[in-house]
Enzyme design. Structure first.
Site, PDB file in Angstrom:
ATOM      1  N   TYR A  25     -37.397  20.214 -50.548  1.00 47.36           N
ATOM      2  CA  TYR A  25     -36.997  21.183 -49.525  1.00 47.36           C
ATOM      3  C   TYR A  25     -36.108  22.248 -50.145  1.00 47.36           C
ATOM      4  CZ  TYR A  25     -38.275  17.557 -46.134  1.00 47.36           C
ATOM      5  OH  TYR A  25     -38.942  16.616 -45.403  1.00 47.36           O
ATOM      6  N   HIS A  68     -38.592  23.326 -43.671  1.00 49.32           N
ATOM      7  CA  HIS A  68     -39.804  22.586 -44.014  1.00 49.32           C
ATOM      8  C   HIS A  68     -39.868  22.389 -45.518  1.00 49.32           C
ATOM      9  CE1 HIS A  68     -41.703  22.596 -40.126  1.00 49.32           C
ATOM     10  NE2 HIS A  68     -41.494  23.893 -39.995  1.00 49.32           N
ATOM     11  N   LYS A  95     -48.675  22.510 -48.651  1.00 44.69           N
ATOM     12  CA  LYS A  95     -47.541  22.371 -49.578  1.00 44.69           C
ATOM     13  C   LYS A  95     -48.094  22.425 -50.994  1.00 44.69           C
ATOM     14  CE  LYS A  95     -45.207  19.277 -46.372  1.00 44.69           C
ATOM     15  NZ  LYS A  95     -44.713  20.292 -45.448  1.00 44.69           N
TER      16      LYS A  95
END
Lengths: 308, 499
Positions: free
Chosen positions: A246, A254, A285
């Site tokens: 993070y 997020h 991601k």
């Protein structure tokens, strides 16, 4: 002493002496307060006190809450204490021993000394008794206040209201009873007697019962490096990786990366790389393959792009 | 010592870090809110703005407030209990509350809780557990109750997760699983408590040969009666009754069959049916009398003479069957494409089953003579030939070299593994109202707890666990630092037929 939740009342007469003692004691207290108590459940490091959790978070160690929340124990959305630490997180805290946060091993010790134990029991029972007395007084006061409020609302401005209220209050004084079973009692989360523990052991990394293997060392190097770069890290088992990275506190941001720790000489089959790349693109991601190399860490990111 | 403690306490009380509540705080706790604040939307990038840091502060404060809250209960609502480390159980001292419906057990007049149940109830604020007259904190509970002897931390996390969702979770007891045979018989669930004080009645001992023989004789005589009442049997195929020929022979039992009896009673009786000749009372060549059984088959001092079966024969229904019109139509439909085996002259010539199978083999051989030599006369022959199969499934079965297997095959050869164990039986939340601890019934699923750090269960483990669990599916609860995921493996049969 183990399990000693006695609440002591300081008698007013000795307040002066207490103050002098407090000066020297407060220094000790200050150093004591700077310590983080890690306790082990088996081989899993855990934190129990909120103060310790705050200190950890200020170091950037997040951990995971695994217990029931006191306010609403029968739900799984928000869990409460204890905070389970990853082995890498515990190792990081240990490393910082020399700087601000020192760590202390908290183990349960059964009190061998019979006398000391019976003293502790006596103190506990005395504490309960004094708490009961105080709560009696508070309950009576509370009842009187509500009675006053109700009666004043009802008979606002009438002549005989003052005497009627006084009568009711007197009746209440005589008939009021606060049973022992109505007393409010605390069920402690953390072991409360720890700060009275006579012996203080300094905690070394070899003391902790966590198993150490090559993979843990790799992961720890990556964890330390990312932490030093200012990222916050949590577990990523459900994403197929080792850490979720993070940019800020996980409470508000997020995750950007899924970090997978592999050593430089480890062979990775192509289908594994494909699988993790696919997964990363599905959850939006970036996947990071991290490998420690001579004190530094090498990062490779995977990006899924179509053939043009 | 006490004074030093008092002053230290005074210092502690003033510091923020101590977690004991004062009586006034305890009193005020009665009117605490029970709502959990909702977490807002997360943001993508930290921008360093004031607004963001304010929001972060606010979230953090909320977070710490929630976590710092201690459990405060009215003393009258708490059930008292005592931890016993020798038995690794928690014994209740005051009467149990509502939780007793699904948790805990009674033994020797006392009420007990398993350590994981006690710890869960401590976390819910229902039970206060004492050890050596002092109350245990939740931390003490975690450290004392959870171990590899009782329930590990991971198993407790799964236990707590399921209980918070409302499931009823019990420890798994391998002996409580009913075998396939018991389920087939549909036996009422026997009272299989974890600690059974009543000893089961032991099996009656295997007695002498005569005992064994007489029971077998009894069962065969029942079978005999059944056979006698069946309608006409093809007479020619039936083995001729040897009774008239050999009176010294035992009554439809060969000598060698008797010798097999001394073996254990529990072994399946292996009879040599080629040497047992059942009397055919329906055949045309039937005798009115049956010879008496061999003396060794009878109890002592019992003398049985010849058996007069004329009365039975009189009750045999040899009349022509009268069918209704609908039945006759149905039979005509069935018989339209059916040809009676016995209308074949060659089949009628066969005197016994052995000759019949020889005839069939000969016919098969004759058929095969039309097959191409280069295919059929070598060592390796084709797996099938055209016209042999009528459906895809048959064809795939015949040409399938790799046979597909199911979970339940080859299980008897599996040895139990140490690493993979079933931990809990889980029952659904909506059955809580009728749940009975003595007869919990079939669980919804069984849990096996593992972690992401460990290996994925291999086929051996999956098979062994599903065998151990019989008809209840097994779910794997994978624990990853507080995060729990549930996985299960399902048997899948590849489709072999086209519809």
């Amino acid at each position: 002493m183990d399990g000693d939740p006695a609440v002591m009342k300081v008698p007013r007469s000795s307040s002066v002496e207490v103050k002098e003692d407090m000066d020297t004691k407060s220094e000790k207290q200050a150093t004591r307060d700077a310590l983080i108590d890690i306790s082990f459940c088996g081989s899993t490091p855990m934190l129990w006190k909120v103060s310790d959790m705050k200190k950890c978070r200020s170091e950037g160690v997040i951990g995971a809450l695994v217990g029931s929340l006191a306010r609403q124990p029968r739900q799984n959305v928000r869990l409460g204490r204890p905070l389970e630490l990853r082995p890498e997180e515990a190792l990081l805290l240990l490393e910082k021993e020399k700087s601000t946060a020192a760590v202390r091993l908290d183990t349960q010790q059964d009190c061998e000394d019979e006398e000391a134990h019976s003293e502790a029991v006596r103190l506990y029972e005395a504490g309960l008794e004094s708490s009961y007395q105080e709560q009696c007084v508070l309950a009576l006061e509370d009842k009187k206040k509500t009675l006053n409020r109700v009666m004043n609302e009802k008979e606002n401005g009438t002549e005989g209201s003052g005497s009627a209220v006084r009568e009711r209050l007197e009746a209440l004084d005589q008939s009021f009873s606060f049973p022992w079973s109505a007393m409010a009692v605390q069920l402690c989360t953390a072991r409360s007697g720890f700060s009275h523990c006579p012996e203080e052991r300094s905690f070394h990394s070899t003391d902790c019962p966590m198993p150490r293997d090559e993979h843990l060392n790799t992961r720890f190097s990556v964890y330390r490096d990312l932490r030093n770069k200012g990222y916050y890290l949590t577990s990523a088992g459900k994403f197929g990786g080792d850490f979720l990275v993070y940019p800020g506190d996980p409470l508000r941001f997020h995750a950007h990366y899924i970090a997978l720790c592999v050593s430089l000489d480890e062979e990775m089959p192509v289908c594994d790389i494909l699988a993790i790349a696919r997964l990363g693109s599905n959850v939006k991601k970036t996947v990071l393959l991290c490998s420690p190399q001579e004190g530094d860490v090498v990062y490779s990111s995977l990006q899924w792009s179509s053939m043009v | 010592m006490a004074d030093a403690d008092a002053s230290a306490d005074a210092g502690n009380k003033q510091s923020v870090y101590h977690e004991l509540l004062s009586p006034s705080e305890l009193f005020e706790a009665r009117s605490r809110s029970h709502k959990i604040p909702v977490r807002g939307q997360k943001e993508f990038l930290p921008s360093g703005s004031e607004q963001q840091s304010q929001r972060l502060q606010h979230s953090l404060e909320e977070h710490w407030t929630l976590l710092a809250e201690e459990r405060v209960e009215r003393l009258g609502n708490l059930v008292n209990a005592v931890w016993s480390p020798e038995e690794k159980l928690v014994e209740l001292q005051s009467p149990a509350g509502k939780f007793w419906q699904t948790m805990g057990f009674s033994e020797r007049g006392k009420q007990y809780l398993q350590p994981e149940e006690a710890l869960y109830l401590m976390e819910c604020g229902n039970v206060q557990v004492f050890y050596r007259d002092l109350p245990l904190s939740i931390q003490d509970g975690y450290e004392r109750f959870l171990s590899s002897d009782t329930v590990t931390l991971h198993q407790y996390q799964v236990f707590g997760h399921l209980k918070r969702l409302g499931y009823v979770v019990n420890r798994f007891d391998p002996s409580s699983v009913s075998s396939t045979y018991e389920r087939q018989l549909n036996l009422p669930a026997s009272d299989k408590q974890k600690k059974q004080l009543k000893r089961k009645r032991s099996q009656s001992p295997v007695s002498s040969d005569k005992h064994g023989i007489s029971t077998e004789e009894k069962t065969t005589s029942e079978a005999h009666n059944e056979l006698a009442e069946t309608s006409k049997l093809p007479a020619d195929l039936q083995e001729p009754v040897h009774l008239a020929d050999a009176p010294e022979r035992t009554w439809w039992m060969e000598e060698d069959v008797q010798q097999k009896h001394p073996k254990t009673q529990t072994a399946a009786p292996r009879w040599d049916f080629s040497s047992i000749s059942f009397p055919d009372l329906g055949s045309r060549r039937r005798s009115e009398r049956l010879a008496s059984p061999h003396r060794s088959l009878l109890p002592e001092n019992v003398d049985v003479g010849e058996c007069d079966v004329s009365r039975w024969l009189g009750r045999l229904n040899m009349k022509q069957e009268k069918l209704s019109r609908r039945d006759m139509e149905r039979q005509r439909e069935r018989d339209r494409y059916r040809r009676d085996v016995n209308s074949d002259r060659e089949v009628r010539r066969c005197r016994n089953w052995a000759e019949y199978s020889e005839l069939m083999e000969e016919r098969r051989r004759r058929r095969r003579k039309h097959r191409p030599e280069h295919l059929w006369e070598r060592e390796e022959t084709p797996l099938t030939q055209p016209g042999q199969c009528t459906s895809h499934r048959e064809l795939l079965d015949q040409i399938g070299i790799i046979k597909s297997s199911t979970f339940s095959e080859g299980l008897s050869r599996l040895s139990p593994s140490d690493q993979w164990k079933i931990s809990f039986d889980v029952y659904q939340p909506d059955t809580v109202a009728e749940f009975k601890k003595s007869h919990p019934g079939k669980p919804y699923t069984r849990m096996c707890v593992c972690s992401f750090a460990g290996p994925v269960p291999d086929l051996h483990a999956v098979k062994q666990l599903s065998f151990q669990s019989q008809d209840v599916p097994v779910t794997f609860a994978v624990v990853d630092h507080g995060d729990i995921s549930f996985y299960c493996f399902k048997d899948f049969k590849l489709p072999t037929d086209v519809y």
